[in-house]
Design a protein around this motif. Structure first.
Motif, short mmCIF file in Angstrom:
data_model
loop_
_atom_site.label_atom_id
_atom_site.label_comp_id
_atom_site.label_asym_id
_atom_site.label_seq_id
_atom_site.Cartn_x
_atom_site.Cartn_y
_atom_site.Cartn_z
N LEU A 19 0.81 -1.21 0.00
CA LEU A 19 0.00 0.00 0.00
C LEU A 19 0.84 1.27 0.00
CD1 LEU A 19 -2.91 -0.88 2.47
CD2 LEU A 19 -2.69 -1.37 0.02
N LEU A 21 1.92 2.98 2.47
CA LEU A 21 1.37 3.94 3.42
C LEU A 21 2.10 3.86 4.76
CD1 LEU A 21 -2.46 3.38 2.84
CD2 LEU A 21 -1.05 5.25 1.94
N ILE A 26 -3.52 6.83 7.15
CA ILE A 26 -4.83 6.18 7.02
C ILE A 26 -5.81 6.75 8.04
CG2 ILE A 26 -4.47 4.22 8.60
CD1 ILE A 26 -5.86 3.80 5.09
N VAL A 30 -12.42 3.97 6.25
CA VAL A 30 -11.75 3.65 5.00
C VAL A 30 -12.78 3.15 4.00
CG1 VAL A 30 -9.92 2.31 3.89
CG2 VAL A 30 -9.69 2.97 6.31
N VAL A 32 -13.24 1.41 0.44
CA VAL A 32 -12.45 0.62 -0.49
C VAL A 32 -13.22 0.46 -1.80
CG1 VAL A 32 -11.02 -0.56 1.20
CG2 VAL A 32 -13.22 -1.53 0.60
N VAL A 39 -10.98 6.07 -7.27
CA VAL A 39 -10.51 6.81 -6.09
C VAL A 39 -10.74 8.32 -6.25
CG1 VAL A 39 -8.49 7.39 -4.69
CG2 VAL A 39 -8.89 5.00 -5.38
N THR A 60 -4.30 5.51 -2.77
CA THR A 60 -4.98 6.02 -1.57
C THR A 60 -5.04 7.54 -1.60
OG1 THR A 60 -4.16 4.16 -0.24
CG2 THR A 60 -4.96 6.08 0.96
N THR A 62 -6.43 10.47 1.18
CA THR A 62 -6.97 10.75 2.51
C THR A 62 -7.28 12.23 2.61
OG1 THR A 62 -5.81 8.91 3.58
CG2 THR A 62 -6.51 10.72 4.99
N SER A 71 -10.36 8.01 4.37
CA SER A 71 -9.45 7.52 3.33
C SER A 71 -10.25 6.73 2.32
CB SER A 71 -8.38 6.60 3.93
OG SER A 71 -7.50 7.31 4.78
N LEU A 73 -9.38 3.96 -0.82
CA LEU A 73 -8.26 3.13 -1.24
C LEU A 73 -8.73 2.14 -2.29
CD1 LEU A 73 -5.85 1.43 1.33
CD2 LEU A 73 -6.65 0.20 -0.67
N ILE A 89 -3.87 -2.75 5.90
CA ILE A 89 -4.62 -1.72 6.62
C ILE A 89 -4.56 -1.98 8.12
CG2 ILE A 89 -6.93 -0.83 7.13
CD1 ILE A 89 -7.63 -1.09 4.21
#
Length: 290
Positions: A19, A21, A26, A30, A32, A39, A60, A62, A71, A73, A89
């Motif tokens: 990811l 990240l 994050i 979230v 998805v 996104v 991602t 945020t 966020s 993702l 995550i």
């Protein structure tokens, strides 16, 4: 216990491997989505975007919507990708990257899928917002974890008998969404469903182009399965793994799909982009009204 370098894989900047990240990247809510191009369709509604990161198909953003940090993702397609996304995550909030150890105090996230799906029931029309209460997985991901205690074996066995399921296929598993989160997302604009998560888009969903199918009646048998009033409503490729892994990890998960196709009558949404955008706005407004 310290996690080995081959188990918890970090990039040189200490971000999680796939990811890309860091823990502070994050939010606790979230969203998805499968498609990485979806996104920005979500984040364009944010009041502001604080972070944009990506690696491979995992993108991602945020930011904040109506004062709430969120966020979004992209997972890519399939439950195998969900295994990566959910584990990473969870690692971002429940593993100390400096000490490479599991934190004593755990963090629970709200993880909500915004997806697209096809209905196998004639009464579930295109452009419906379907909110999954249960999911049946044909992907086998959950069987690699200690997970029998969150499955519904009585439904699974009844389904295997009904379908005359081949022993060469993986054993289906049934898992439930987080009831509280699902109830919060529910309204008179949604239909509640029992989602089947398939391992492919063509043969595993009964589509036939050039190859012969193992079971030509797959979808009609799926549609006719009923267990104590529960009936499979739609087909997609991620929800069961999200529900199962979230429950095992102590997160709350829900899944919203806009029905773009009705497989029983062959119809398809006349304006899929508008339907998807409407579902995105519905989800954002719902989660910020909690």
């Amino acid at each position: 216990m310290q996690l080995g370098a081959s188990e918890l894989i970090l990039n040189p900047d200490k971000s999680i491997y796939h990811l890309n990240l860091l823990p502070e990247d994050i939010a606790h809510t979230v969203l998805v989505v499968g498609d990485q191009n979806r996104v920005p369709l979500v984040s364009k509604h944010f009041d502001h975007i604080d972070l944009k990161k990506g690696k491979r198909e995992f993108i991602t953003h945020t930011g904040s919507y109506k004062g709430q940090r969120i966020s979004v993702l992209s997972t890519g397609i399939g439950a195998d990708n969900i295994d990566i996304v959910m584990n990473e995550i969870d690692a971002l909030v429940n593993i100390d990257f400096d000490n490479r150890s599991v934190k004593e105090e755990k963090t629970s996230l709200d993880i909500i899928r915004i997806g697209t799906s096809g209905s196998i029931q004639p009464h579930i029309k295109t452009d419906t917002f379907l909110l999954s209460e249960y999911a049946m997985g044909f992907d086998s991901v959950l069987h690699y974890y200690d997970s029998e205690h969150i499955q519904y074996p009585e439904i699974q066995l009844a389904f295997i008998d009904h379908m005359e399921w081949s022993v060469f296929k993986s054993i289906p598993y049934v898992v439930e969404s987080d009831a509280q989160l699902t109830e919060r997302l529910n309204s008179n604009e949604t239909a509640l469903g029992f989602t089947a998560t398939n391992v492919g888009f063509y043969g595993p969903q009964g589509r036939k182009l050039r190859l012969r199918l193992e079971d030509n009646d797959l979808n009609s048998k799926l549609a006719s399965f009923v267990y104590q009033g529960k009936q499979i409503t739609n087909l997609e490729m991620e929800t069961s793994a999200i529900f199962g892994l979230a429950k095992l990890m102590g997160h709350r998960a829900a899944s919203l799909n806009c029905i773009l196709a009705n497989r029983t009558n062959g119809s398809f949404s006349k304006n899929p982009s508008e339907t998807i955008d409407n579902l995105i706005k519905y989800t954002l407004d719902k989660i910020t009204s909690f």
